[in-house]
Design a protein around this motif. Sequence first.
Motif, PDB file in Angstrom:
ATOM      1  N   VAL A   1     -59.089  20.539  14.951  1.00  0.00           N
ATOM      2  CA  VAL A   1     -59.790  21.011  16.166  1.00  0.00           C
ATOM      3  C   VAL A   1     -60.934  22.108  16.458  1.00  0.00           C
ATOM      4  N   ARG A   2     -60.659  23.137  15.548  1.00  0.00           N
ATOM      5  CA  ARG A   2     -61.979  24.074  15.179  1.00  0.00           C
ATOM      6  C   ARG A   2     -62.911  23.293  14.876  1.00  0.00           C
TER       7      ARG A   2
ATOM      8  N   GLU B   1     -56.209  29.229  10.196  1.00  0.00           N
ATOM      9  CA  GLU B   1     -56.480  28.422   9.360  1.00  0.00           C
ATOM     10  C   GLU B   1     -57.468  27.213   8.807  1.00  0.00           C
TER      11      GLU B   1
ATOM     12  N   CYS C   1     -50.583  24.128  11.631  1.00  0.00           N
ATOM     13  CA  CYS C   1     -51.992  24.864  12.319  1.00  0.00           C
ATOM     14  C   CYS C   1     -51.678  25.017  13.195  1.00  0.00           C
TER      15      CYS C   1
ATOM     16  N   TYR D   1     -57.569  15.089  17.824  1.00  0.00           N
ATOM     17  CA  TYR D   1     -57.995  15.825  16.392  1.00  0.00           C
ATOM     18  C   TYR D   1     -57.042  16.996  15.524  1.00  0.00           C
ATOM     19  N   GLU D   2     -55.656  17.115  16.155  1.00  0.00           N
ATOM     20  CA  GLU D   2     -54.904  17.064  14.744  1.00  0.00           C
ATOM     21  C   GLU D   2     -54.752  16.580  13.522  1.00  0.00           C
TER      22      GLU D   2
ATOM     23  N   PHE E   1     -55.926  19.281  22.210  1.00  0.00           N
ATOM     24  CA  PHE E   1     -55.620  19.330  20.868  1.00  0.00           C
ATOM     25  C   PHE E   1     -55.351  17.467  19.972  1.00  0.00           C
TER      26      PHE E   1
ATOM     27  N   TYR F   1     -59.926  26.441  24.802  1.00  0.00           N
ATOM     28  CA  TYR F   1     -59.469  27.101  23.660  1.00  0.00           C
ATOM     29  C   TYR F   1     -59.489  28.738  23.491  1.00  0.00           C
TER      30      TYR F   1
ATOM     31  N   LYS G   1     -49.402  24.368  21.228  1.00  0.00           N
ATOM     32  CA  LYS G   1     -50.489  23.989  21.422  1.00  0.00           C
ATOM     33  C   LYS G   1     -49.566  22.742  21.906  1.00  0.00           C
TER      34      LYS G   1
ATOM     35  N   CYS H   1     -56.167  17.710  10.696  1.00  0.00           N
ATOM     36  CA  CYS H   1     -55.772  19.352   9.884  1.00  0.00           C
ATOM     37  C   CYS H   1     -55.513  19.964   8.686  1.00  0.00           C
TER      38      CYS H   1
ATOM     39  N   CYS I   1     -59.449  22.842  10.165  1.00  0.00           N
ATOM     40  CA  CYS I   1     -59.012  22.275  10.824  1.00  0.00           C
ATOM     41  C   CYS I   1     -59.403  21.535  12.353  1.00  0.00           C
TER      42      CYS I   1
ATOM     43  N   HIS J   1     -55.038  26.505  14.801  1.00  0.00           N
ATOM     44  CA  HIS J   1     -55.567  26.309  15.095  1.00  0.00           C
ATOM     45  C   HIS J   1     -56.624  27.169  15.568  1.00  0.00           C
TER      46      HIS J   1
END
Length: 294
Positions: free
Chosen positions: A262-263, A257, A252, A243-244, A240, A276, A234, A247, A260, A254
């Motif tokens: 990132v998701r 989990e 994580c 946005y971490e 990413f 992604y 990652k 989480c 998250c 991503h």
Amino acid sequence: MQGKIVKGIAGFYYVHVPGGTIYECRAKGIFRKEKIKPLVGDDVEIEVTHAGDCEGNIMRIFPRRSELIRPAVANIDQALLIFAMTKPEPNYGLLDRFLVMMRRQGLECILCFNKQDLSDQMKREEIRAVYENSGCRILFVSAIQREGIGQLMEALRAKTTAVAGPSGVGKSSIVNCLQGDKTMETGEISEKIARGKHTTRHSELIAISDDTYIMDTPGFSSLSLFDLEKERLKECYPEFEPYEAGCRFMTCAHIHEPVCGVREALKEGRISKIRYDNYVAFYEELREKEKRKY
């Protein structure tokens, strides 16, 4: 006299000095004694032993700014990844694999898309949307029309750049455009370097100007992700990072989990699905590789 090693083969080192002359040099015994091996890309000081034959000895190796392991080369500043906009269509999986490889070795990357004369604005925007947050500079060029070559040259100026990309994308044409009227000189240099009938491919620098070099090397045709740990993959995806913080777990990955960031950004279209999906594929590849070890 100072210069840069542009190729090393069979105990000889070929040193490019300002003005374009290439000297065939041996390394002084002191380097062997101190277990220092000269590398392509090293900035060196040489002593000319036969001016007429352009021969000399390497007397000093200046401190290295960086050193890559695969391939073994010094003082690379950045990577240039060349793909085509069309014919062939960009292989994003291959491109992202190259990007991971380069970032793994600490190199900033320039993405260069050739053949813009065969494509359109819609395709350009599609490509830009995929990579605009990847931390890479994106350039669109046409080698055959010589469009964008000046801008590319500025991005390379005063740096040593590793060049990578698949076949069929016009990599050689772009290199020829960058060399301009130096192509003949490069041919003469290649002839000198080929003395002794060495046919094995090695890392080699091409001088674009006195302070600008590009490197074409067989080492970057390998598509291995090396010994990268899946947990560190990652880190090769700069988009990413913003946005971490969203989480739940610091560890994580991503992928599966709960909670998250990132998701969540992916769902909202703030992260490219193409990027992604390639990340997930590489993660699984590294996970399977780890499983086979045990």
